[in-house]
Motif scaffolding. Structure first.
Motif, short mmCIF file in Angstrom:
data_model
loop_
_atom_site.label_atom_id
_atom_site.label_comp_id
_atom_site.label_asym_id
_atom_site.label_seq_id
_atom_site.Cartn_x
_atom_site.Cartn_y
_atom_site.Cartn_z
N ILE A 1 0.85 -1.19 0.00
CA ILE A 1 0.00 0.00 0.00
C ILE A 1 0.89 1.24 0.00
O ILE A 1 1.83 1.34 0.79
CB ILE A 1 -0.92 -0.01 1.24
CG1 ILE A 1 -1.84 -1.23 1.15
CG2 ILE A 1 -1.74 1.27 1.32
CD1 ILE A 1 -2.72 -1.40 2.35
N TYR A 2 0.61 2.13 -0.93
CA TYR A 2 1.37 3.37 -1.05
C TYR A 2 0.45 4.51 -0.65
O TYR A 2 -0.61 4.68 -1.24
CB TYR A 2 1.82 3.59 -2.48
CG TYR A 2 2.53 2.39 -3.07
CD1 TYR A 2 3.90 2.22 -2.86
CD2 TYR A 2 1.84 1.43 -3.77
CE1 TYR A 2 4.54 1.10 -3.36
CE2 TYR A 2 2.48 0.31 -4.28
CZ TYR A 2 3.83 0.16 -4.07
OH TYR A 2 4.46 -0.96 -4.56
N LYS B 1 -10.84 -5.73 -1.60
CA LYS B 1 -11.94 -4.99 -0.96
C LYS B 1 -11.59 -4.69 0.50
O LYS B 1 -11.75 -3.56 0.98
CB LYS B 1 -13.21 -5.86 -1.03
CG LYS B 1 -14.49 -5.06 -0.86
CD LYS B 1 -15.71 -5.99 -0.89
CE LYS B 1 -16.68 -5.59 0.20
NZ LYS B 1 -17.49 -6.71 0.70
N GLN B 2 -11.06 -5.70 1.20
CA GLN B 2 -10.68 -5.50 2.61
C GLN B 2 -9.59 -4.45 2.74
O GLN B 2 -9.60 -3.63 3.65
CB GLN B 2 -10.17 -6.81 3.20
CG GLN B 2 -11.27 -7.75 3.60
CD GLN B 2 -10.79 -8.76 4.64
OE1 GLN B 2 -9.61 -8.80 4.97
NE2 GLN B 2 -11.69 -9.56 5.15
N LEU B 3 -8.62 -4.48 1.82
CA LEU B 3 -7.51 -3.51 1.91
C LEU B 3 -8.04 -2.09 1.69
O LEU B 3 -7.59 -1.14 2.34
CB LEU B 3 -6.44 -3.86 0.87
CG LEU B 3 -5.64 -5.13 1.22
CD1 LEU B 3 -4.93 -5.67 -0.02
CD2 LEU B 3 -4.63 -4.86 2.32
N GLY B 4 -8.99 -1.95 0.79
CA GLY B 4 -9.62 -0.63 0.58
C GLY B 4 -10.25 -0.13 1.87
O GLY B 4 -10.09 1.03 2.26
N GLU B 5 -10.95 -1.04 2.55
CA GLU B 5 -11.57 -0.66 3.83
C GLU B 5 -10.52 -0.28 4.87
O GLU B 5 -10.69 0.67 5.64
CB GLU B 5 -12.41 -1.81 4.38
CG GLU B 5 -13.77 -1.95 3.72
CD GLU B 5 -14.52 -3.17 4.26
OE1 GLU B 5 -14.34 -3.54 5.43
OE2 GLU B 5 -15.25 -3.79 3.47
N LEU C 1 -8.39 3.27 8.58
CA LEU C 1 -7.25 3.45 9.48
C LEU C 1 -5.99 4.02 8.83
O LEU C 1 -5.38 4.94 9.35
CB LEU C 1 -6.90 2.11 10.14
CG LEU C 1 -5.74 2.15 11.14
CD1 LEU C 1 -6.19 2.72 12.46
CD2 LEU C 1 -5.13 0.77 11.34
N LEU C 2 -5.62 3.46 7.68
CA LEU C 2 -4.26 3.72 7.20
C LEU C 2 -4.07 5.10 6.58
O LEU C 2 -3.02 5.72 6.75
CB LEU C 2 -3.84 2.63 6.22
CG LEU C 2 -3.91 1.19 6.76
CD1 LEU C 2 -3.58 0.19 5.67
CD2 LEU C 2 -2.96 1.02 7.92
N ALA C 3 -5.07 5.55 5.82
CA ALA C 3 -4.90 6.83 5.12
C ALA C 3 -5.87 7.87 5.67
O ALA C 3 -6.95 7.54 6.13
CB ALA C 3 -5.14 6.63 3.63
N ASP D 1 -3.88 10.23 -0.63
CA ASP D 1 -4.38 9.23 -1.57
C ASP D 1 -3.72 7.89 -1.25
O ASP D 1 -2.64 7.87 -0.67
CB ASP D 1 -3.99 9.62 -3.01
CG ASP D 1 -4.76 10.81 -3.50
OD1 ASP D 1 -5.96 10.91 -3.21
OD2 ASP D 1 -4.15 11.65 -4.20
N TYR D 2 -4.37 6.80 -1.65
CA TYR D 2 -3.73 5.52 -1.46
C TYR D 2 -3.80 4.67 -2.73
O TYR D 2 -4.68 4.87 -3.56
CB TYR D 2 -4.33 4.76 -0.28
CG TYR D 2 -5.77 4.33 -0.46
CD1 TYR D 2 -6.10 3.14 -1.07
CD2 TYR D 2 -6.80 5.13 0.01
CE1 TYR D 2 -7.41 2.75 -1.24
CE2 TYR D 2 -8.13 4.76 -0.15
CZ TYR D 2 -8.42 3.57 -0.78
OH TYR D 2 -9.74 3.19 -0.95
N LYS D 3 -2.84 3.77 -2.86
CA LYS D 3 -2.82 2.85 -3.99
C LYS D 3 -2.50 1.46 -3.44
O LYS D 3 -1.64 1.31 -2.57
CB LYS D 3 -1.72 3.28 -4.97
CG LYS D 3 -1.93 2.77 -6.39
CD LYS D 3 -0.82 3.23 -7.31
CE LYS D 3 0.34 2.26 -7.27
NZ LYS D 3 1.51 2.69 -8.05
N ILE D 4 -3.22 0.46 -3.93
CA ILE D 4 -3.04 -0.91 -3.42
C ILE D 4 -2.51 -1.80 -4.53
O ILE D 4 -3.01 -1.75 -5.66
CB ILE D 4 -4.40 -1.47 -2.92
CG1 ILE D 4 -4.92 -0.65 -1.75
CG2 ILE D 4 -4.28 -2.94 -2.55
CD1 ILE D 4 -6.38 -0.94 -1.40
#
Lengths: 79, 79
Positions: B5-6, B56-60, B65-67, B73-76
């Protein structure tokens, strides 16, 4: 040109920040999380024209300033 | 599976830490540096078997929490 640098802790180095993230994710119900490691992501815009030259300079930047080579590894990508 | 994750600051958000890195690099003689932006890089090891489900879970995870979506912005990427 745009360079992306990924700085991560070496495998054997403890990552307390990553552990905190892992625990927080688990307490939010994400029980599939096994391990989390946090690193740094640095984007550098350069006005070099030669890619090999840029690669060499970026290596020097990492070794002199950006990464702590005792505990960190780095990876360079040039777009 | 391993997910990367960036997390980066949005383009219009000031990045003082990036500016400090840029100035330090210039003072070390790297005059080709035009701009530096610093972000976070998080590696998450998951025991999901389904890639779509993991995505889907990583987006959540990023949104909860993460971003900080106001400024980041985030990228997976899933390997």
């Amino acid at each position: 040109m745009l360079a992306k640098i990924y700085i991560t802790l070496k495998k054997d180095v403890l990552d307390p920040q990553g552990s905190v993230i892992a625990n927080s994710l688990k307490s939010l119900g994400f029980n599939n999380v096994e391990d989390v490691r946090q690193g740094k992501f640095i984007e550098i815009k350069l006005n070099n024209k030669d890619k090999d030259d840029a690669q060499k300079q970026l290596g020097e930047m990492c070794e002199k300033l950006l990464a702590n080579l005792v505990i960190e590894d780095y990876k360079i990508e040039i777009e």
